[in-house]
Design a protein around this motif. Structure first.
Motif, PDB file in Angstrom:
ATOM      1  N   HIS A 478       8.476   2.130  94.392  1.00  0.00           N
ATOM      2  CA  HIS A 478       7.475   1.421  93.596  1.00  0.00           C
ATOM      3  C   HIS A 478       6.231   2.288  93.423  1.00  0.00           C
ATOM      4  O   HIS A 478       6.049   3.292  94.120  1.00  0.00           O
ATOM      5  CB  HIS A 478       7.104   0.090  94.261  1.00  0.00           C
ATOM      6  N   ILE A 479       5.371   1.880  92.494  1.00  0.00           N
ATOM      7  CA  ILE A 479       4.102   2.568  92.257  1.00  0.00           C
ATOM      8  C   ILE A 479       3.016   1.510  92.124  1.00  0.00           C
ATOM      9  O   ILE A 479       3.200   0.482  91.450  1.00  0.00           O
ATOM     10  CB  ILE A 479       4.174   3.479  91.005  1.00  0.00           C
ATOM     11  N   GLU A 480       1.877   1.753  92.790  1.00  0.00           N
ATOM     12  CA  GLU A 480       0.816   0.749  92.850  1.00  0.00           C
ATOM     13  C   GLU A 480      -0.419   1.203  92.087  1.00  0.00           C
ATOM     14  O   GLU A 480      -0.544   2.366  91.699  1.00  0.00           O
ATOM     15  CB  GLU A 480       0.454   0.476  94.317  1.00  0.00           C
ATOM     16  N   SER A 481      -1.340   0.269  91.904  1.00  0.00           N
ATOM     17  CA  SER A 481      -2.569   0.506  91.151  1.00  0.00           C
ATOM     18  C   SER A 481      -3.300   1.753  91.653  1.00  0.00           C
ATOM     19  O   SER A 481      -3.480   1.939  92.857  1.00  0.00           O
ATOM     20  CB  SER A 481      -3.492  -0.712  91.280  1.00  0.00           C
ATOM     21  N   GLY A 482      -3.679   2.624  90.705  1.00  0.00           N
ATOM     22  CA  GLY A 482      -4.434   3.828  91.028  1.00  0.00           C
ATOM     23  C   GLY A 482      -3.582   5.039  91.353  1.00  0.00           C
ATOM     24  O   GLY A 482      -4.097   6.158  91.443  1.00  0.00           O
ATOM     25  N   GLN A 483      -2.269   4.854  91.538  1.00  0.00           N
ATOM     26  CA  GLN A 483      -1.397   5.977  91.885  1.00  0.00           C
ATOM     27  C   GLN A 483      -0.884   6.684  90.618  1.00  0.00           C
ATOM     28  O   GLN A 483      -0.622   6.038  89.600  1.00  0.00           O
ATOM     29  CB  GLN A 483      -0.204   5.490  92.717  1.00  0.00           C
ATOM     30  N   ASN A 513       1.151  -5.977  84.608  1.00  0.00           N
ATOM     31  CA  ASN A 513       1.278  -4.718  85.350  1.00  0.00           C
ATOM     32  C   ASN A 513       1.474  -3.583  84.342  1.00  0.00           C
ATOM     33  O   ASN A 513       2.485  -3.555  83.631  1.00  0.00           O
ATOM     34  CB  ASN A 513       2.473  -4.779  86.302  1.00  0.00           C
ATOM     35  N   ALA A 514       0.513  -2.644  84.289  1.00  0.00           N
ATOM     36  CA  ALA A 514       0.538  -1.638  83.219  1.00  0.00           C
ATOM     37  C   ALA A 514       0.381  -0.219  83.760  1.00  0.00           C
ATOM     38  O   ALA A 514      -0.510   0.063  84.567  1.00  0.00           O
ATOM     39  CB  ALA A 514      -0.559  -1.925  82.204  1.00  0.00           C
ATOM     40  N   PHE A 515       1.261   0.662  83.295  1.00  0.00           N
ATOM     41  CA  PHE A 515       1.229   2.096  83.634  1.00  0.00           C
ATOM     42  C   PHE A 515       0.783   2.848  82.386  1.00  0.00           C
ATOM     43  O   PHE A 515       1.415   2.747  81.328  1.00  0.00           O
ATOM     44  CB  PHE A 515       2.632   2.539  84.069  1.00  0.00           C
ATOM     45  N   GLN A 516      -0.331   3.588  82.491  1.00  0.00           N
ATOM     46  CA  GLN A 516      -0.858   4.332  81.349  1.00  0.00           C
ATOM     47  C   GLN A 516      -0.183   5.705  81.269  1.00  0.00           C
ATOM     48  O   GLN A 516      -0.308   6.513  82.187  1.00  0.00           O
ATOM     49  CB  GLN A 516      -2.376   4.505  81.475  1.00  0.00           C
ATOM     50  N   VAL A 517       0.535   5.954  80.185  1.00  0.00           N
ATOM     51  CA  VAL A 517       1.234   7.233  79.993  1.00  0.00           C
ATOM     52  C   VAL A 517       0.291   8.212  79.305  1.00  0.00           C
ATOM     53  O   VAL A 517      -0.163   7.958  78.187  1.00  0.00           O
ATOM     54  CB  VAL A 517       2.510   7.049  79.142  1.00  0.00           C
ATOM     55  N   TYR A 518      -0.045   9.312  79.994  1.00  0.00           N
ATOM     56  CA  TYR A 518      -0.921  10.301  79.366  1.00  0.00           C
ATOM     57  C   TYR A 518      -0.172  11.545  78.891  1.00  0.00           C
ATOM     58  O   TYR A 518      -0.743  12.416  78.249  1.00  0.00           O
ATOM     59  CB  TYR A 518      -2.091  10.681  80.271  1.00  0.00           C
ATOM     60  N   ASP A 519       1.134  11.641  79.177  1.00  0.00           N
ATOM     61  CA  ASP A 519       1.944  12.741  78.629  1.00  0.00           C
ATOM     62  C   ASP A 519       3.414  12.397  78.803  1.00  0.00           C
ATOM     63  O   ASP A 519       3.784  11.620  79.697  1.00  0.00           O
ATOM     64  CB  ASP A 519       1.633  14.060  79.337  1.00  0.00           C
ATOM     65  N   THR A 520       4.242  12.978  77.936  1.00  0.00           N
ATOM     66  CA  THR A 520       5.689  12.786  78.015  1.00  0.00           C
ATOM     67  C   THR A 520       6.355  14.148  77.914  1.00  0.00           C
ATOM     68  O   THR A 520       6.035  14.930  77.013  1.00  0.00           O
ATOM     69  CB  THR A 520       6.197  11.884  76.870  1.00  0.00           C
ATOM     70  N   GLY A 532       1.849   9.654  84.151  1.00  0.00           N
ATOM     71  CA  GLY A 532       0.674   8.817  83.972  1.00  0.00           C
ATOM     72  C   GLY A 532       0.145   8.233  85.264  1.00  0.00           C
ATOM     73  O   GLY A 532       0.452   8.710  86.360  1.00  0.00           O
ATOM     74  N   LYS A 533      -0.627   7.158  85.104  1.00  0.00           N
ATOM     75  CA  LYS A 533      -1.318   6.541  86.238  1.00  0.00           C
ATOM     76  C   LYS A 533      -1.187   5.025  86.149  1.00  0.00           C
ATOM     77  O   LYS A 533      -1.337   4.448  85.065  1.00  0.00           O
ATOM     78  CB  LYS A 533      -2.792   6.958  86.216  1.00  0.00           C
ATOM     79  N   MET A 534      -0.917   4.414  87.284  1.00  0.00           N
ATOM     80  CA  MET A 534      -0.778   2.964  87.333  1.00  0.00           C
ATOM     81  C   MET A 534      -2.150   2.320  87.232  1.00  0.00           C
ATOM     82  O   MET A 534      -3.072   2.663  87.983  1.00  0.00           O
ATOM     83  CB  MET A 534      -0.100   2.555  88.643  1.00  0.00           C
ATOM     84  N   GLY A 535      -2.293   1.412  86.274  1.00  0.00           N
ATOM     85  CA  GLY A 535      -3.551   0.687  86.123  1.00  0.00           C
ATOM     86  C   GLY A 535      -3.553  -0.508  87.057  1.00  0.00           C
ATOM     87  O   GLY A 535      -3.604  -0.369  88.278  1.00  0.00           O
ATOM     88  N   SER A 536      -3.417  -1.674  86.488  1.00  0.00           N
ATOM     89  CA  SER A 536      -3.401  -2.885  87.313  1.00  0.00           C
ATOM     90  C   SER A 536      -1.983  -3.197  87.775  1.00  0.00           C
ATOM     91  O   SER A 536      -1.010  -2.911  87.091  1.00  0.00           O
ATOM     92  CB  SER A 536      -3.945  -4.066  86.500  1.00  0.00           C
ATOM     93  N   GLY A 537      -1.876  -3.783  88.969  1.00  0.00           N
ATOM     94  CA  GLY A 537      -0.600  -4.283  89.450  1.00  0.00           C
ATOM     95  C   GLY A 537       0.319  -3.228  90.028  1.00  0.00           C
ATOM     96  O   GLY A 537      -0.093  -2.121  90.390  1.00  0.00           O
ATOM     97  N   THR A 538       1.621  -3.578  90.066  1.00  0.00           N
ATOM     98  CA  THR A 538       2.652  -2.731  90.676  1.00  0.00           C
ATOM     99  C   THR A 538       3.909  -2.756  89.815  1.00  0.00           C
ATOM    100  O   THR A 538       4.245  -3.787  89.223  1.00  0.00           O
ATOM    101  CB  THR A 538       3.008  -3.255  92.086  1.00  0.00           C
ATOM    102  N   LEU A 539       4.597  -1.632  89.746  1.00  0.00           N
ATOM    103  CA  LEU A 539       5.909  -1.577  89.095  1.00  0.00           C
ATOM    104  C   LEU A 539       6.931  -1.105  90.114  1.00  0.00           C
ATOM    105  O   LEU A 539       6.647  -0.231  90.949  1.00  0.00           O
ATOM    106  CB  LEU A 539       5.892  -0.625  87.895  1.00  0.00           C
TER     107      LEU A 539
END
Length: 718
Positions: A478-483, A513-520, A532-539
């Protein structure tokens, strides 16, 4: 002219025997990254022999322009010092693709040799492979058995590569008499001077696998090659190919330019005449077909050929650029059958002169040291020391290959062991001076991971399954907020950075729960990684998510990508067909396009390029994309392909009616979507490579407005 007569009579003979006359391909192989230059007549038919493509004919005849300067077939070192080695030559050839085989090929060769070439039948010998009793028996119908010799695999068995089509071959040789040696037959003629090979017939009848096992081919084929210059030398009964009409004519021109007289027996000056006469042909045909001297790949080989010609010119007292002065003579002797020479005359002249001037400046800087090194080496150990070789390279920019070539021409060796030690020492010093920390990621990390399905051509948002999460180089659950991390999906609309186009940005979310993609990126073939970086929540792994790209940014990127295709087309229209893409960068704000060209573009040329692109934008033609088999794409010369690219069995074509390119990128729906095109800058990034930076749409408007503001400000102060 004799060479022209041989060329045309050969083609016409085989045309009368049901062969299609196929024009010579350019010396650049557009679909074979394993070759720098075309070096045999069969190169353009390679995929036909391999069964990967078909032609509309089963019999073909060609006279192919060939350049042999590298790899297995490297004649450069020998040119000038032997009677028959050339870097450029014409190969006459007839081919059968599953039609006729040995019987007809042998009969054709005998008839051409004795009637078309009109060589004396009693002086012709043939060689066959040691186990090829069939070919031996067929030759007995045409030639006495005592003039048929058998050779082993080295001389008389041909293979396309380590695996694939192969088979025995049969060579035709011509006995030039005791003047060229005492050998009584070709087996005793180790130099090959007396019994000169002038035609090779390859009988492709097997396919070899990786283990070396050979199986019969379902369709046996024929590939033959005869050197036109050798045939001409036999007909003229001269000692050297340099005494044949075309080459001797070029040598006569060198005599006029240099004021020196050519004498084949003068071992000091004759090699210079030979080198220049040969090299001007390689240079001219390569440049006409789109190659430019540079520091990489075939461009570097071309530069090496040119510099070798210039160095030999100096032994004839030629201190100023002279190669372009030979071009009119070459065009007059070969331009009628190869009109591309005449069409590219101005460009060839400009490139030759610019390159010569640049090399002469290099020689003026390092020439004194070079002369001292050669003189000292000849007096001492007949070897250029590692220290001298390193200084020539490090201080004066002479590449090691060129130093070795100069050494060979002067009958010297180079101390490569010491040179390499000095190279390694210099590299270690450089590393210590520029030590940096870099993130390393083994691309094989993703080798076993499930391939990603890309559906971003049709969609900007996709429901997907989160198959993998990577953080710190490890798969996690999993990935959490801020990671920060990498997400891997089963399908995605995100285009990964490739082909010069930047990767998409956007968002991958599950509810809030949103992950911001800054490159692909595409770290491994078939795998698309979302950085990218995890914004709010967890995936979590196996979550069902929605992947959505930044649509506004994608539209701007795809418009700029389409603009590079329009620009490529316009450059070829304005500057000529030699223009080849050498790199590109496409993002949302601008586009950058690198291309092969030998000089800066004039303001008028830049203006015309802009005009053409904007004219096509206003026409607003649809931008269509479709897939073809690579085999079909190869048959369509109007579709641009790029040297060195690895294409699969299926390829994607971007088609704007007047411009067709193989391309996997995203593109505008219509040319009119671009709005406006404006060139911001044109510059040089390397010798023979130019760069255009440009903008489209609102960024083009902003650039124009900025220019107008500067003009208004300037006029206000007048």
């Amino acid at each position: 002219m004799l060479s022209q007569e041989i060329r045309r009579s050969f083609l016409n003979y085989f045309k009368s025997k049901g062969h299609t006359i196929v024009p010579s391909s350019p010396v650049i192989p557009h679909d074979d990254p394993t070759l720098l230059f075309i070096n045999a007549g069969m190169n353009q038919f390679k995929d036909v022999f391999l069964g990967k493509s078909k032609r509309d004919y089963v019999r073909a005849v060609t006279t192919q322009k060939c350049i042999r300067v590298g790899g297995k077939h490297n004649d450069l070192d020998n040119v000038g010092h032997t009677s028959r080695h050339l870097t450029f030559f014409e190969m006459l050839g007839n081919f059968s693709f599953g039609d006729y085989f040995k019987k007809e090929a042998i009969a054709f060769a005998w008839e051409v040799a004795t009637q078309v070439f009109a060589l004396e039948a009693e002086k012709i010998w043939v060689s066959v492979y040691k186990d090829d009793d069939e070919a031996h028996a067929l030759w007995e119908k045409h030639i006495p058995v005592n003039r048929i010799v058998r050779f082993g695999e080295k001389e008389n068995f041909w293979a396309m590569g380590e695996t694939g089509p192969c088979g025995p071959c049969s060579e035709l040789l011509y006995d030039r008499g005791e003047k060229y040696g005492p050998a009584k037959n070709p087996k005793e003629d180790f130099s090959g001077e007396r019994y000169l090979e002038f035609w090779n017939l390859v009988f492709m009848q097997f396919s070899k696998d990786a283990s070396g096992k050979m199986e019969p081919l379902p369709k046996k084929s024929i590939d033959t090659g005869s050197g036109l210059e050798r045939v001409a030398s036999l007909k003229l009964e001269v000692d050297s190919v340099f005494q044949t009409d075309i080459l001797r004519g070029l040598i006569a021109e060198v005599e006029t330019i240099s004021g020196k007289t050519y004498d084949l027996q003068n071992t000091t000056l004759a090699p210079a005449f030979h080198v220049i006469a040969d090299h001007i042909r390689s240079l001219s045909f390569a440049i006409a077909d789109g190659v430019q001297p540079s520091n990489t790949d075939r461009g570097y080989v071309l530069r090496k050929i040119l510099r070798r010609a210039v160095r030999y010119g100096r032994t004839l007292g030629l201190q100023r650029p002279f190669l372009a002065g030979l071009l009119p003579r070459l065009i007059s002797s070969m331009g009628e059958d190869f009109p591309e020479l005449k069409g590219a005359e101005n460009r060839i002249t400009e490139i030759l002169t610019l390159e010569e001037e640049a090399f002469i400046r290099t020689l003026q800087r390092g020439g004194q040291l070079l002369g001292q090194v050669i003189e000292r080496s000849q007096k001492e150990a007949q070897k250029i020391t590692g220290e001298d070789a390193f200084k020539l390279k490090d201080t004066y920019g002479f590449p090691l290959e060129e130093i070795q070539l100069i050494a060979k021409d002067e009958n010297l060796d180079v101390d490569l062991k010491r040179f390499q030690e000095l190279e390694d020492e210099a590299k270690n010093k450089s590393r210590k001076a520029h030590k940096t920390e870099a993130q390393k990621f083994d691309p094989n990390f993703f080798a076993d991971f499930t391939k990603t399905h890309f559906d971003g051509y049709q969609h900007t948002s996709t429901e997907s399954k989160l198959l993998g999460i990577v953080m710190g180089g490890q798969f996690v659950s999993h990935i959490e907020s801020g990671q920060e991390g990498i997400l891997l999906l089963d399908k995605t609309p995100f285009y990964p950075e490739m082909g010069g186009q930047v990767g998409d940005t956007g968002e991958i979310q599950k509810g809030t729960n949103a992950f911001q993609v800054y490159d692909t990126t595409a770290p491994f073939p078939g795998v698309i990684a979302h950085l990218g970086k995890m914004g709010s929540g967890t995936l979590k792994k196996n979550d069902q998510v929605v992947a959505s790209i930044d649509v506004k940014r994608r539209v701007e990127i795809r418009n700029n990508h389409t603009a590079t295709h329009l620009l490529h087309w316009a450059l070829q229209k304005v500057l000529g067909p030699h223009i080849k893409q050498a790199g590109s960068l496409v993002d949302e704000k601008r586009l950058r396009f690198d291309f092969s060209h030998h000089k800066p573009l004039s303001p008028a040329e830049l203006k015309e390029i802009e005009r053409l692109v904007n004219e096509k934008i206003r026409e607003n033609l649809p931008v269509q994309t479709y897939e073809l088999s690579f085999e079909e794409a190869q048959k369509r010369s109007e579709i641009k392909q790029f040297f060195g690219e690895k294409y699969g069995d299926r390829v994607r074509v971007v088609d704007i009616e007047f411009s067709k390119e193989l391309c996997g990128g995203t593109h505008a729906l219509r040319a009119g979507d671009l709005g406006l095109f404006k060139i911001a800058k044109e510059s040089s990034i390397a010798a023979g490579v130019r760069r255009i930076e440009a903008v489209t749409g609102k960024y083009a408007e902003e650039l124009i407005e900025a220019g107008e503001a500067i003009l208004q400000s300037a006029s206000a102060h007048l």
